[in-house]
Design a protein around this motif. Structure first.
Motif, PDB file in Angstrom:
ATOM      1  N   LEU A 264       0.835  -1.202   0.000  1.00  0.00           N
ATOM      2  CA  LEU A 264       0.000   0.000   0.000  1.00  0.00           C
ATOM      3  C   LEU A 264       0.872   1.254   0.000  1.00  0.00           C
ATOM      4  O   LEU A 264       1.846   1.355   0.748  1.00  0.00           O
ATOM      5  CB  LEU A 264      -0.920   0.018   1.219  1.00  0.00           C
ATOM      6  CG  LEU A 264      -2.046  -1.020   1.247  1.00  0.00           C
ATOM      7  CD1 LEU A 264      -2.746  -1.003   2.603  1.00  0.00           C
ATOM      8  CD2 LEU A 264      -3.056  -0.767   0.134  1.00  0.00           C
ATOM      9  N   THR A 265       0.505   2.211  -0.841  1.00  0.00           N
ATOM     10  CA  THR A 265       1.238   3.473  -0.930  1.00  0.00           C
ATOM     11  C   THR A 265       0.496   4.563  -0.169  1.00  0.00           C
ATOM     12  O   THR A 265      -0.645   4.383   0.258  1.00  0.00           O
ATOM     13  CB  THR A 265       1.390   3.896  -2.398  1.00  0.00           C
ATOM     14  OG1 THR A 265       0.076   4.175  -2.931  1.00  0.00           O
ATOM     15  CG2 THR A 265       2.052   2.795  -3.223  1.00  0.00           C
ATOM     16  N   GLU A 266       1.142   5.719  -0.035  1.00  0.00           N
ATOM     17  CA  GLU A 266       0.483   6.859   0.608  1.00  0.00           C
ATOM     18  C   GLU A 266      -0.764   7.277  -0.174  1.00  0.00           C
ATOM     19  O   GLU A 266      -1.779   7.640   0.413  1.00  0.00           O
ATOM     20  CB  GLU A 266       1.463   8.033   0.725  1.00  0.00           C
ATOM     21  CG  GLU A 266       2.573   7.830   1.739  1.00  0.00           C
ATOM     22  CD  GLU A 266       2.030   7.669   3.163  1.00  0.00           C
ATOM     23  OE1 GLU A 266       1.042   8.351   3.508  1.00  0.00           O
ATOM     24  OE2 GLU A 266       2.592   6.862   3.918  1.00  0.00           O
ATOM     25  N   ASP A 267      -0.692   7.223  -1.510  1.00  0.00           N
ATOM     26  CA  ASP A 267      -1.869   7.555  -2.324  1.00  0.00           C
ATOM     27  C   ASP A 267      -2.994   6.551  -2.075  1.00  0.00           C
ATOM     28  O   ASP A 267      -4.170   6.928  -1.990  1.00  0.00           O
ATOM     29  CB  ASP A 267      -1.501   7.565  -3.806  1.00  0.00           C
ATOM     30  CG  ASP A 267      -0.682   8.789  -4.192  1.00  0.00           C
ATOM     31  OD1 ASP A 267      -0.671   9.764  -3.414  1.00  0.00           O
ATOM     32  OD2 ASP A 267      -0.058   8.760  -5.273  1.00  0.00           O
ATOM     33  N   ASN A 268      -2.645   5.269  -1.990  1.00  0.00           N
ATOM     34  CA  ASN A 268      -3.651   4.248  -1.676  1.00  0.00           C
ATOM     35  C   ASN A 268      -4.353   4.570  -0.362  1.00  0.00           C
ATOM     36  O   ASN A 268      -5.587   4.573  -0.272  1.00  0.00           O
ATOM     37  CB  ASN A 268      -3.003   2.867  -1.545  1.00  0.00           C
ATOM     38  CG  ASN A 268      -2.547   2.263  -2.842  1.00  0.00           C
ATOM     39  OD1 ASN A 268      -1.637   1.437  -2.852  1.00  0.00           O
ATOM     40  ND2 ASN A 268      -3.154   2.636  -3.954  1.00  0.00           N
ATOM     41  N   LEU A 269      -3.563   4.827   0.661  1.00  0.00           N
ATOM     42  CA  LEU A 269      -4.119   5.054   2.005  1.00  0.00           C
ATOM     43  C   LEU A 269      -4.965   6.315   2.044  1.00  0.00           C
ATOM     44  O   LEU A 269      -5.995   6.361   2.725  1.00  0.00           O
ATOM     45  CB  LEU A 269      -2.987   5.113   3.027  1.00  0.00           C
ATOM     46  CG  LEU A 269      -2.280   3.768   3.280  1.00  0.00           C
ATOM     47  CD1 LEU A 269      -0.953   3.979   3.985  1.00  0.00           C
ATOM     48  CD2 LEU A 269      -3.169   2.839   4.098  1.00  0.00           C
ATOM     49  N   ALA A 270      -4.550   7.349   1.312  1.00  0.00           N
ATOM     50  CA  ALA A 270      -5.342   8.586   1.266  1.00  0.00           C
ATOM     51  C   ALA A 270      -6.699   8.337   0.620  1.00  0.00           C
ATOM     52  O   ALA A 270      -7.730   8.848   1.073  1.00  0.00           O
ATOM     53  CB  ALA A 270      -4.572   9.662   0.507  1.00  0.00           C
ATOM     54  N   LEU A 271      -6.725   7.543  -0.459  1.00  0.00           N
ATOM     55  CA  LEU A 271      -7.989   7.229  -1.116  1.00  0.00           C
ATOM     56  C   LEU A 271      -8.857   6.350  -0.225  1.00  0.00           C
ATOM     57  O   LEU A 271     -10.075   6.565  -0.112  1.00  0.00           O
ATOM     58  CB  LEU A 271      -7.720   6.523  -2.449  1.00  0.00           C
ATOM     59  CG  LEU A 271      -8.960   6.065  -3.233  1.00  0.00           C
ATOM     60  CD1 LEU A 271      -9.837   7.256  -3.604  1.00  0.00           C
ATOM     61  CD2 LEU A 271      -8.554   5.299  -4.485  1.00  0.00           C
ATOM     62  N   LEU A 272      -8.247   5.362   0.422  1.00  0.00           N
ATOM     63  CA  LEU A 272      -9.011   4.441   1.272  1.00  0.00           C
ATOM     64  C   LEU A 272      -9.629   5.149   2.468  1.00  0.00           C
ATOM     65  O   LEU A 272     -10.626   4.667   3.016  1.00  0.00           O
ATOM     66  CB  LEU A 272      -8.104   3.295   1.728  1.00  0.00           C
ATOM     67  CG  LEU A 272      -7.645   2.344   0.611  1.00  0.00           C
ATOM     68  CD1 LEU A 272      -6.558   1.407   1.115  1.00  0.00           C
ATOM     69  CD2 LEU A 272      -8.828   1.549   0.065  1.00  0.00           C
ATOM     70  N   ALA A 273      -9.074   6.273   2.866  1.00  0.00           N
ATOM     71  CA  ALA A 273      -9.654   7.047   3.962  1.00  0.00           C
ATOM     72  C   ALA A 273     -11.027   7.598   3.583  1.00  0.00           C
ATOM     73  O   ALA A 273     -11.811   7.988   4.457  1.00  0.00           O
ATOM     74  CB  ALA A 273      -8.720   8.189   4.363  1.00  0.00           C
ATOM     75  N   GLN A 274     -11.338   7.624   2.275  1.00  0.00           N
ATOM     76  CA  GLN A 274     -12.634   8.132   1.809  1.00  0.00           C
ATOM     77  C   GLN A 274     -13.697   7.040   1.713  1.00  0.00           C
ATOM     78  O   GLN A 274     -14.862   7.328   1.436  1.00  0.00           O
ATOM     79  CB  GLN A 274     -12.463   8.783   0.434  1.00  0.00           C
ATOM     80  CG  GLN A 274     -11.427   9.883   0.370  1.00  0.00           C
ATOM     81  CD  GLN A 274     -11.170  10.348  -1.053  1.00  0.00           C
ATOM     82  OE1 GLN A 274     -12.073  10.330  -1.905  1.00  0.00           O
ATOM     83  NE2 GLN A 274      -9.939  10.754  -1.338  1.00  0.00           N
TER      84      GLN A 274
END
Length: 558
Positions: A264-274
């Motif tokens: 998981l990347t930072e972009d992945n985690l940012a999207l998953l927060a939504q």
């Protein structure tokens, strides 16, 4: 020519993915009438045989897995007795290895399709319909008179989009509670115990194809879509694009993904927060908390990164986190296994699944097992019986821990009780000791009602603790029990003797909908479990129970 594609599911809720793919790959062949019959292993064998025979198919193709192959072979043999001219074909992961020996032992089987089946099945059906020889069809083992012949392997299909979508063709039963879907085949890892390690690399359907299928599933209102990809997020940007598409178009479906948390990347985690809470469920294979053990099975994983990203998923997203362990990997003793479990408890996983190692046909684990002196069952599911690091008794203990994890931890019904347990000793130790107690008392061999499960846990508590700790556990058990339903009728023994008030005193004025039944129950507890952290001191808590036809039970805590 009439073709029947059949399989035996472990449960009714499952919907086949393999059979619709085979049907769609062969749909353009002229003169073929192709049907799909999905059955379950829980039906009576005579009923299953009757359904198969009633189809009067010229060719019957069975999809075989570790849970259904034994019964499939019996049905195939009986079907051949009833209809000797029926051409019977097996396919699937359980028969792709050792196909020659299987055909020698089972005379009713005319052909076995090995590995990926779409092209092989299409060519096989085309040849059978035209009366052509089978010697040019790659990836099959077939019978020619008294001789069994294994043709060369078939190369994996490079462009998966060449397989027509079975979803667009209406070949998948979208009414099932759970529908399987795949966006890719293969895995970037090479774990010795996994069938996916046999194939090198990952092949994907195009994003255009994937989005079209997913949109169809979401518009159909499929309850749960379970992605069959072995590592869905092998390509982080691709995963983001698919997740974003789901968020934009979903109408209420839930999605289950198998992912590698360390990728998981930072972009992945940012999207998953939504992602709304409960929409996504991630199944993450930790397998073992021992770096040396993982290295011995070629599982190239950074546990530090994996654990850190799981913590991020739990703290910053609404994704449900399901973590897996495999017990019995090389070098892991019972003590090491318990340490692995404790590591998952520390991550506050929503679901922990433990499975004893299965030494699957075709995997590198078979060679490791021979070298290290493993004992494992020769019949499916090929479960380990003993390893150089685990005795048979310890493996049975681990199976008991696995069942208790499902009953107690994964059910979510004992949250307060487990929190009290955890203040005194590691939860892994608790489950180890509880598995011993439940096994010796015979609880693990019987189906327990919810009240019986609470009572059994109290009996363990009575032996395991004393004094103040026992009372703290009793109080927490009472709170957890009140959350499961209105406490009436046959109550567990620990529930008596508290300061309880069943709808007494000043009545609550509770609104209800037509046809809805509303009850409430008050009880005074030693602490207020509604606070985080809990507030010590007596607290009177009211539970409201709402039930209506088709809506189930809802419990409110006031």
């Amino acid at each position: 020519m009439k073709i029947l594609l059949a399989t035996l599911h472990a449960k009714y809720v499952h919907a086949s993915l393999a059979l619709p793919y085979l049907a769609s790959a062969s749909a353009t062949l002229p003169g073929l009438e192709c049907g799909i019959l999905e059955l379950t292993i829980n039906e009576q064998p005579d009923q299953l045989l009757a359904k198969l025979y009633a189809e009067r198919a010229d060719v019957v193709m069975f999809s075989c897995y570790i849970w259904n192959t034994e019964l499939t072979l019996k049905l195939a043999s009986d079907l051949k007795q009833l209809a000797p001219d029926t051409f019977i074909v097996l396919g699937g992961p359980e028969v792709s290895f050792g196909s020659f020996d299987m055909m020698v032992r089972n005379g009713a089987i005319d052909c076995i399709v090995r590995g990926e089946g779409e092209q092989s099945c299409r060519e096989l059906l085309q040849a059978l319909d035209g009366g052509m020889p089978l010697d040019d069809i790659a990836g099959i083992t077939y019978r020619e008179g008294e001789e069994v012949i294994a043709n060369p392997e078939r190369l994996a299909l490079a462009e998966l989009d060449r397989i027509p979508s079975p979803f667009a063709a209406g070949l998948v039963d979208l009414g099932k509670p759970l529908v399987y879907y795949e966006t890719s085949r293969g895995c970037p890892f090479s774990c010795a115990f996994c069938m996916s390690s046999i194939e090198s690399g990952v092949r994907s359907f195009s994003l255009e194809r994937t989005k079209g299928d997913l949109l169809l599933l979401m518009e159909a209102g499929v309850q749960t879509v379970k992605l069959a990809d072995r590592t869905f997020n092998y390509d982080a940007r691709r995963a983001d694009e698919i997740w974003r598409f789901i968020l934009e178009h979903n109408r209420g479906s839930k999605f289950h993904f198998e992912i590698a948390a360390e990728l998981l990347t930072e972009d992945n985690l940012a999207l998953l927060a939504q992602v709304p809470a409960g929409m996504f469920r991630f199944e993450i294979g930790v397998q073992s908390g021992g770096e040396e053990t993982l290295a011995k099975v070629e599982r190239t994983s950074s546990l530090e990164k994996l654990y850190a990203n799981v913590e991020r998923l739990k703290s910053a997203t609404g994704v449900t986190v399901h973590l897996d362990l495999v017990a019995g990997l090389p070098g892991e003793s019972l003590e090491g296994f318990l340490a692995s479990v404790q590591g998952l408890f520390a991550l506050n996983a929503d679901h922990i699944q433990v499975e004893p190692l299965k030494v699957l046909k075709g995997t590198a684990m078979r060679g490791i097992a021979r070298k290290e002196g493993y004992a494992y069952s020769e019949a499916a599911p090929y479960k380990i019986l003993r390893t150089p690091w685990l005795s048979f008794e310890e493996i049975r203990r681990i199976e008991g821990i696995s069942r208790l994890l499902d009953l107690v931890y994964n059910s979510g019904r004992f949250a307060a009780t487990l929190q009290v347990f955890a203040t005194d000793r590691p939860l892994s130790r608790l489950f180890n000791e509880a598995a011993q107690f439940f096994d010796s008392a015979g609880f693990l061999t019987n189906t327990l009602s919810l009240a019986s499960l609470f009572d059994a846990l109290w009996r363990f508590v009575a032996e395991w603790s004393d004094g103040e700790q026992r009372e703290r556990l009793r109080d927490a058990l009472c709170f957890d029990f009140c959350l499961t339903g209105y406490p009436g009728g046959n109550l567990p023994s620990f529930f008596a003797g508290g300061q309880e008030q069943g709808e007494p005193g000043v009545p609550l004025r509770l609104e209800s909908k037509p046809g809805e039944r509303v009850r409430y129950y008050r009880r005074t507890f030693a602490r207020d479990y509604r606070c985080t952290p809990w507030c010590e001191g007596p607290a009177t808590i009211t539970f409201v129970y709402r039930s209506a036809p088709g809506a189930g039970l809802r419990v409110q805590v006031l």
